[in-house]
Design a protein around this motif. Structure first.
Motif, PDB file in Angstrom:
ATOM      1  N   ARG A 290       0.853  -1.191   0.000  1.00 60.61           N
ATOM      2  CA  ARG A 290       0.000   0.000   0.000  1.00 60.61           C
ATOM      3  C   ARG A 290       0.889   1.241   0.000  1.00 60.61           C
ATOM      4  NH1 ARG A 290      -1.322  -3.162   4.188  1.00 60.61           N
ATOM      5  NH2 ARG A 290      -1.007  -1.546   5.759  1.00 60.61           N
ATOM      6  N   LYS A 291       0.622   2.134  -0.935  1.00 63.12           N
ATOM      7  CA  LYS A 291       1.454   3.329  -1.058  1.00 63.12           C
ATOM      8  C   LYS A 291       0.949   4.410  -0.097  1.00 63.12           C
ATOM      9  CE  LYS A 291       3.081   2.545  -5.773  1.00 63.12           C
ATOM     10  NZ  LYS A 291       4.518   2.527  -5.478  1.00 63.12           N
ATOM     11  N   PRO A 292       1.794   4.874   0.819  1.00 66.08           N
ATOM     12  CA  PRO A 292       1.337   5.773   1.890  1.00 66.08           C
ATOM     13  C   PRO A 292       1.364   7.244   1.501  1.00 66.08           C
ATOM     14  CG  PRO A 292       3.618   5.190   2.267  1.00 66.08           C
ATOM     15  CD  PRO A 292       3.202   4.478   1.004  1.00 66.08           C
ATOM     16  N   VAL A 293       0.668   7.577   0.436  1.00 60.15           N
ATOM     17  CA  VAL A 293       0.581   8.969  -0.010  1.00 60.15           C
ATOM     18  C   VAL A 293      -0.766   9.525   0.441  1.00 60.15           C
ATOM     19  CG1 VAL A 293       0.574  10.513  -1.995  1.00 60.15           C
ATOM     20  CG2 VAL A 293       2.055   8.491  -1.986  1.00 60.15           C
ATOM     21  N   GLU A 297      -3.742   4.787   2.080  1.00 61.41           N
ATOM     22  CA  GLU A 297      -3.797   3.503   2.786  1.00 61.41           C
ATOM     23  C   GLU A 297      -5.170   3.274   3.404  1.00 61.41           C
ATOM     24  OE1 GLU A 297       0.149   1.921   4.641  1.00 61.41           O
ATOM     25  OE2 GLU A 297       0.048   4.076   5.057  1.00 61.41           O
ATOM     26  N   GLU A 298      -5.726   4.308   4.004  1.00 67.15           N
ATOM     27  CA  GLU A 298      -7.037   4.175   4.617  1.00 67.15           C
ATOM     28  C   GLU A 298      -8.122   4.022   3.545  1.00 67.15           C
ATOM     29  OE1 GLU A 298     -10.113   3.839   7.308  1.00 67.15           O
ATOM     30  OE2 GLU A 298      -7.951   3.524   7.491  1.00 67.15           O
ATOM     31  N   MET A 299      -7.978   4.695   2.431  1.00 70.67           N
ATOM     32  CA  MET A 299      -8.939   4.546   1.337  1.00 70.67           C
ATOM     33  C   MET A 299      -8.927   3.113   0.814  1.00 70.67           C
ATOM     34  SD  MET A 299      -8.216   8.096  -0.758  1.00 70.67           S
ATOM     35  CE  MET A 299      -9.337   7.693  -2.107  1.00 70.67           C
ATOM     36  N   ILE A 300      -7.730   2.558   0.644  1.00 73.62           N
ATOM     37  CA  ILE A 300      -7.608   1.173   0.174  1.00 73.62           C
ATOM     38  C   ILE A 300      -8.287   0.224   1.158  1.00 73.62           C
ATOM     39  CG2 ILE A 300      -5.961  -0.711  -0.197  1.00 73.62           C
ATOM     40  CD1 ILE A 300      -4.022   1.482  -1.293  1.00 73.62           C
ATOM     41  N   ARG A 301      -8.043   0.424   2.435  1.00 74.52           N
ATOM     42  CA  ARG A 301      -8.623  -0.451   3.457  1.00 74.52           C
ATOM     43  C   ARG A 301     -10.152  -0.388   3.421  1.00 74.52           C
ATOM     44  NH1 ARG A 301     -10.600  -0.685   8.549  1.00 74.52           N
ATOM     45  NH2 ARG A 301     -10.807   1.575   8.603  1.00 74.52           N
ATOM     46  N   ARG A 302     -10.684   0.824   3.380  1.00 76.28           N
ATOM     47  CA  ARG A 302     -12.140   0.982   3.388  1.00 76.28           C
ATOM     48  C   ARG A 302     -12.778   0.373   2.138  1.00 76.28           C
ATOM     49  NH1 ARG A 302     -11.279   6.533   4.862  1.00 76.28           N
ATOM     50  NH2 ARG A 302     -12.090   7.087   2.798  1.00 76.28           N
ATOM     51  N   GLN A 303     -12.154   0.587   0.985  1.00 78.43           N
ATOM     52  CA  GLN A 303     -12.732   0.079  -0.252  1.00 78.43           C
ATOM     53  C   GLN A 303     -12.703  -1.441  -0.303  1.00 78.43           C
ATOM     54  OE1 GLN A 303     -10.554   2.199  -3.305  1.00 78.43           O
ATOM     55  NE2 GLN A 303     -11.583   4.136  -2.857  1.00 78.43           N
ATOM     56  N   LEU A 304     -11.656  -2.049   0.239  1.00 71.81           N
ATOM     57  CA  LEU A 304     -11.598  -3.504   0.265  1.00 71.81           C
ATOM     58  C   LEU A 304     -12.628  -4.088   1.224  1.00 71.81           C
ATOM     59  CD1 LEU A 304      -7.742  -4.026   0.199  1.00 71.81           C
ATOM     60  CD2 LEU A 304      -9.352  -4.869  -1.520  1.00 71.81           C
ATOM     61  N   LEU A 305     -12.779  -3.473   2.383  1.00 70.63           N
ATOM     62  CA  LEU A 305     -13.745  -3.975   3.366  1.00 70.63           C
ATOM     63  C   LEU A 305     -15.179  -3.783   2.894  1.00 70.63           C
ATOM     64  CD1 LEU A 305     -12.046  -2.717   6.650  1.00 70.63           C
ATOM     65  CD2 LEU A 305     -12.239  -5.096   5.883  1.00 70.63           C
ATOM     66  N   ALA A 306     -15.414  -2.751   2.091  1.00 67.91           N
ATOM     67  CA  ALA A 306     -16.777  -2.450   1.644  1.00 67.91           C
ATOM     68  C   ALA A 306     -17.281  -3.446   0.610  1.00 67.91           C
ATOM     69  CB  ALA A 306     -16.832  -1.032   1.078  1.00 67.91           C
ATOM     70  N   VAL A 307     -16.398  -4.013  -0.181  1.00 73.67           N
ATOM     71  CA  VAL A 307     -16.792  -4.945  -1.245  1.00 73.67           C
ATOM     72  C   VAL A 307     -15.953  -6.209  -1.111  1.00 73.67           C
ATOM     73  CG1 VAL A 307     -17.092  -5.292  -3.721  1.00 73.67           C
ATOM     74  CG2 VAL A 307     -17.337  -2.992  -2.760  1.00 73.67           C
ATOM     75  N   ASN A 308     -16.532  -7.210  -0.476  1.00 76.35           N
ATOM     76  CA  ASN A 308     -15.833  -8.477  -0.229  1.00 76.35           C
ATOM     77  C   ASN A 308     -16.827  -9.620  -0.434  1.00 76.35           C
ATOM     78  OD1 ASN A 308     -14.108 -10.508   0.599  1.00 76.35           O
ATOM     79  ND2 ASN A 308     -14.209  -9.980   2.772  1.00 76.35           N
ATOM     80  N   PRO A 309     -17.279  -9.828  -1.672  1.00 80.16           N
ATOM     81  CA  PRO A 309     -18.379 -10.769  -1.911  1.00 80.16           C
ATOM     82  C   PRO A 309     -18.053 -12.219  -1.591  1.00 80.16           C
ATOM     83  CG  PRO A 309     -17.400 -10.045  -3.986  1.00 80.16           C
ATOM     84  CD  PRO A 309     -16.820  -9.182  -2.920  1.00 80.16           C
TER      85      PRO A 309
END
Length: 325
Positions: A290-293, A297-309
């Motif tokens: 995860r690129k910490p710009v 990192e938090e956006m990546i985490r939230r987007q992965l948790l939101a869509v996990n079919p």
């Protein structure tokens, strides 16, 4: 009811150890097979925390290092958290037995290069495209002393290059592990590698940097999914380490051979078509690179948790925090 007398006979230390093992070992995948210590988890910016994962067979102390962007700094943090005894230099020299490098970008090899004067003799494993760059561009007297056994002379021969053949399993020297390499597309025509690490009947899959097949116009990930689908169906793939470098907002033309949460889900869907419905549920999927710009990192985490079919067990590794699988 028989459980309670057993608990009463346990010491306080035993109870703590039982609880700890239950906390750090993902449920549903049986007895531990691997111990993983992340020495670095990020994909850029922070040079003290770049891709490097120590992997050992469970209950052993002989590690291979999957990529080596950060070494000494990560080991120091692991020592500080009690994962290793001091000094950190002894862990570098004695506990790391081999290096498996997915591709030669600096954020995956800088620790190996910088720490080479203080290291001990070891093997560096990789595909030819990777090892050629390390030998010709890094371990050359133009940029650094040649600690390898190929390339410019004089060759100090501390490191021995072991060329891997795609799909062919080889033993990792001085460990209980065996490893297969699978080529990946990291921004066509550049190549990266997935390593399938085996301990007995169980395996762990680690991806270096990779683009999605749909973006790379490639079948490289499809080939890996074909290879590991039978392991997943048999619950013998203990964990999958894969990169998600950018959030979904990143334009495709600026991915540079990386994944977003949406593209990872696309690839997991392709894998699920091979394993059957429900086979991916609770599979530990460790999100690397995860690129910490900004707040990416938090956006990546939230987007992965939101869509996990498929109900995979998403894990966001932290530097010097051990993972058991």
């Amino acid at each position: 009811m028989k459980l309670f007398p057993a608990i009463l006979r346990m010491s306080a230390l035993q109870l703590i150890l039982v609880c700890l093992l239950q906390t750090i070992s993902p449920a549903g995948y049986g007895q531990r097979s691997f111990s993983v210590i992340p020495l670095g988890v990020r994909g850029g910016l922070d040079e003290s925390n770049l891709s490097a994962y120590l992997v050992a067979a469970a209950d052993t102390h002989d590690y291979i290092c999957l990529d080596a962007g950060t070494l000494y700094s990560g080991i120091q943090k692991a020592v500080g958290k009690g994962l290793f005894p001091p000094p950190a230099g002894a862990i570098l020299r004695n506990r790391i037995k081999d290096y498996f490098i997915s591709h030669p970008h600096l954020d995956h090899v800088a620790g190996l290069i910088i720490n080479s004067p203080d290291d001990t003799a070891k093997n560096i494993y990789g595909l030819p495209s990777c090892l050629t760059v390390i030998a010709d561009k890094y371990f050359s007297w133009k940029s650094w002393a040649n600690f390898g056994d190929e390339g410019e002379k004089p060759q100090l021969k501390k490191y021995h290059y072991v060329t891997m053949e795609p799909g062919k399993e080889i033993p990792a020297a001085n460990t209980a592990l065996s490893v297969q390499a699978f080529p990946l597309s990291h921004g066509n025509p550049y190549e990266s590698t997935a390593f399938l690490v085996r301990n007995g009947e169980n395996s762990l899959l680690y991806f270096g940097d990779t683009g999605a097949d749909s973006v790379e116009h490639s079948d490289k990930l499809a080939t890996v999914w074909q290879a590991v689908a039978p392991l997943i169906k048999a619950h013998r793939l203990k964990a999958l380490f894969i990169e998600v470098s950018f959030p979904n907002e990143q334009p495709v033309k600026l991915l540079f051979g990386h994944l977003t949460p949406a593209l990872l889900q696309q690839e997991l869907e392709a894998l699920a078509r091979l394993t059957g419905a429900g086979a991916l549920k609770d599979l530990p999927v460790v999100i690397t690179h995860r690129k910490p710009v900004g707040n990416q990192e938090e956006m990546i985490r939230r987007q992965l948790l939101a869509v996990n079919p498929h109900g995979v067990k998403l894990i966001f590794p932290q530097q010097a925090q051990r993972l058991d699988f």
